[in-house]
Design a protein around this motif. Structure first.
Motif, mmCIF file in Angstrom:
data_model
loop_
_atom_site.group_PDB
_atom_site.id
_atom_site.type_symbol
_atom_site.label_atom_id
_atom_site.label_comp_id
_atom_site.label_asym_id
_atom_site.label_seq_id
_atom_site.Cartn_x
_atom_site.Cartn_y
_atom_site.Cartn_z
ATOM 1 N N THR A 92 40.587 45.739 38.270
ATOM 2 C CA THR A 92 41.055 44.373 38.510
ATOM 3 C C THR A 92 41.947 43.903 37.373
ATOM 4 O O THR A 92 43.039 43.356 37.599
ATOM 5 C CB THR A 92 39.852 43.425 38.657
ATOM 6 N N ALA A 93 41.492 44.110 36.140
ATOM 7 C CA ALA A 93 42.261 43.646 34.989
ATOM 8 C C ALA A 93 43.594 44.385 34.872
ATOM 9 O O ALA A 93 44.628 43.776 34.562
ATOM 10 C CB ALA A 93 41.438 43.833 33.720
ATOM 11 N N THR A 94 43.597 45.694 35.125
ATOM 12 C CA THR A 94 44.829 46.471 35.055
ATOM 13 C C THR A 94 45.830 46.011 36.107
ATOM 14 O O THR A 94 47.032 45.865 35.828
ATOM 15 C CB THR A 94 44.528 47.968 35.250
ATOM 16 N N SER A 95 45.353 45.750 37.313
ATOM 17 C CA SER A 95 46.237 45.295 38.386
ATOM 18 C C SER A 95 46.827 43.939 38.063
ATOM 19 O O SER A 95 48.029 43.693 38.276
ATOM 20 C CB SER A 95 45.456 45.236 39.709
ATOM 21 N N ILE A 96 46.003 43.044 37.526
ATOM 22 C CA ILE A 96 46.495 41.716 37.149
ATOM 23 C C ILE A 96 47.519 41.825 36.031
ATOM 24 O O ILE A 96 48.551 41.141 36.030
ATOM 25 C CB ILE A 96 45.322 40.806 36.752
ATOM 26 N N ALA A 97 47.246 42.692 35.048
ATOM 27 C CA ALA A 97 48.188 42.863 33.944
ATOM 28 C C ALA A 97 49.537 43.351 34.450
ATOM 29 O O ALA A 97 50.595 42.871 34.014
ATOM 30 C CB ALA A 97 47.614 43.841 32.924
ATOM 31 N N GLY A 138 42.067 38.663 42.390
ATOM 32 C CA GLY A 138 40.685 38.248 42.173
ATOM 33 C C GLY A 138 39.934 38.051 43.476
ATOM 34 O O GLY A 138 38.764 38.429 43.598
ATOM 35 N N ALA A 139 40.601 37.484 44.486
ATOM 36 C CA ALA A 139 39.946 37.238 45.769
ATOM 37 C C ALA A 139 39.588 38.552 46.469
ATOM 38 O O ALA A 139 38.476 38.728 46.963
ATOM 39 C CB ALA A 139 40.861 36.399 46.661
ATOM 40 N N VAL A 140 40.534 39.496 46.510
ATOM 41 C CA VAL A 140 40.268 40.768 47.184
ATOM 42 C C VAL A 140 39.240 41.581 46.413
ATOM 43 O O VAL A 140 38.383 42.256 47.009
ATOM 44 C CB VAL A 140 41.583 41.550 47.365
ATOM 45 N N SER A 141 39.294 41.514 45.083
ATOM 46 C CA SER A 141 38.291 42.213 44.282
ATOM 47 C C SER A 141 36.886 41.718 44.597
ATOM 48 O O SER A 141 35.931 42.497 44.646
ATOM 49 C CB SER A 141 38.599 42.025 42.796
ATOM 50 N N GLU A 142 36.748 40.429 44.827
ATOM 51 C CA GLU A 142 35.439 39.866 45.151
ATOM 52 C C GLU A 142 34.911 40.398 46.488
ATOM 53 O O GLU A 142 33.748 40.779 46.600
ATOM 54 C CB GLU A 142 35.510 38.342 45.190
#
Length: 360
Positions: free
Chosen positions: A175-180, A158-162
């Motif tokens: 972002t969601a796929t990477s977190i999953a 989340g931090a790097v995505s921001e």
């Protein structure tokens, strides 16, 4: 009538008549849905303690985006609030994560262990990034997955995505796929790693350091290490916090890279067109929270309450991010994403094990 009045105003050069403001704020439906999803996630965790609440929140968000009854709401009226939860609440959760850091405890690990953790983070990050590029994963996916595996799972992603400042549905899905992916591998570690302690010949303290260096999310580290007792748990948490400490310099480095590419004309700035700050505000807040924790001025009750708030806020953020996952799109890159996750898991597990053995 309102449309005719507006057109007439344009012809005469006058201000068009004001339209009635909506009575319900645009974010309210999505935030209400996020609250329900977060409450369900914690309820599932109470029923199934082996299922982390953060993992449950992500899964519920994905389900909400695909169930026939909820899908229309998620992609329509609830969209703004879910986006707000996935972005803004994630920043707040990262700031609160700093309160888990005590620099004095981290320094107590010794330079050998600290250098080992830094080496594990560096090898995992650059190795995963290289593998993701080799597999030709699109856009920011290699960077996000590398960050999640190397530092601290969903919070780091989340931090790097921001700071990457990518916008649009594709960026949200990345972002969601990477977190999953990172969440799935970290959850599997809870079951797999304790089975390997005996065959690998690790005592409790060594097992704790291995878990802290090789498992992604703080909650997953605790769940995995506690199987070997309090000594393993203490070592695991401290080693993990060294990895978390590297979040700020990594995010600052990514922000610096974005600024350099914008300045050189190799990248168009997203959003307002302004260059991203070298140190984002939420990263500065993370560092400030760690500094406050190090002073020892905060009582234990306050720290426990902040930890609870942080978990709730991150669960809400993950529900919002999960709602951005589009499974048909994920399926089209599923093999490559799974290969990257497996490869990164082998890298961090092997490098962290070697580091523990060498520094033991």
């Amino acid at each position: 009538m309102a449309l005719l009045g507006e057109r007439a105003a344009r012809r005469t050069g006058a201000e068009p008549p004001a339209r009635d403001a909506p009575r319900v704020p645009s974010r309210l439906p999505g935030l209400a849905l996020t609250a329900v999803g977060t409450a369900l996630a914690f309820a599932l965790h109470l029923v199934l303690p082996a299922l982390p609440a953060l993992t449950a929140a992500l899964v519920l968000g994905v389900l909400a985006a695909h169930l026939p009854g909820a899908r229309t709401l998620v992609h329509g009226l609830a969209g703004p609030g879910l986006t707000f939860a996935g972005k803004r609440l994630m920043r707040l959760g990262i700031v609160l994560l700093g309160l888990k850091l005590s620099l004095s405890d981290v320094l107590g690990l010794g330079w050998a262990t600290a250098c080992m953790v830094v080496a594990v983070v560096a090898v995992t990050f650059f190795g995963t990034l290289w593998l993701g590029r080799l597999l030709r994963l699109p856009r920011d996916q290699p960077l996000l997955v590398a960050t999640g595996y190397a530092i601290c799972g969903a919070s780091a992603i989340g931090a790097v995505s921001e700071v990457r400042r990518s916008r649009g549905p594709e960026a949200a899905r990345d972002t969601a796929t990477s977190i999953a992916l990172v969440t799935l591998c970290g959850t599997l570690a809870i079951a797999v790693l304790p089975l390997l302690q005996g065959p690998l010949g690790l005592d409790d303290a060594e097992f704790g350091r291995w878990v802290g260096a090789g498992v992604h999310d703080v909650g997953q580290v605790v769940a995995t290490a506690q199987t070997a007792g309090p000594d393993a748990l203490g070592q695991a948490v401290l080693v993990k916090l060294v990895r978390v400490l590297m979040l700020a310099p990594l995010v600052a480095a990514v922000a610096f890279g974005v600024r350099a590419r914008v300045r050189a004309g190799r990248e168009v700035p997203a959003g307002s067109g302004k260059r991203p700050p070298l140190v984002p505000l939420f990263v500065a807040g993370f560092a400030a929270a760690a500094a406050v924790r190090t002073t020892g001025l905060l009582p234990d009750g306050t720290l426990e309450a902040a930890g609870t708030v942080q978990e709730v806020v991150l669960a809400a953020a993950l529900f919002g991010l999960g709602s951005a996952v589009h499974l048909p799109t994920l399926a089209r890159t599923g093999v490559r994403v799974a290969a990257l996750g497996l490869g990164a898991w082998v890298v961090i597990g092997g490098v962290s094990y070697a580091g523990v053995v060498l520094t033991g």
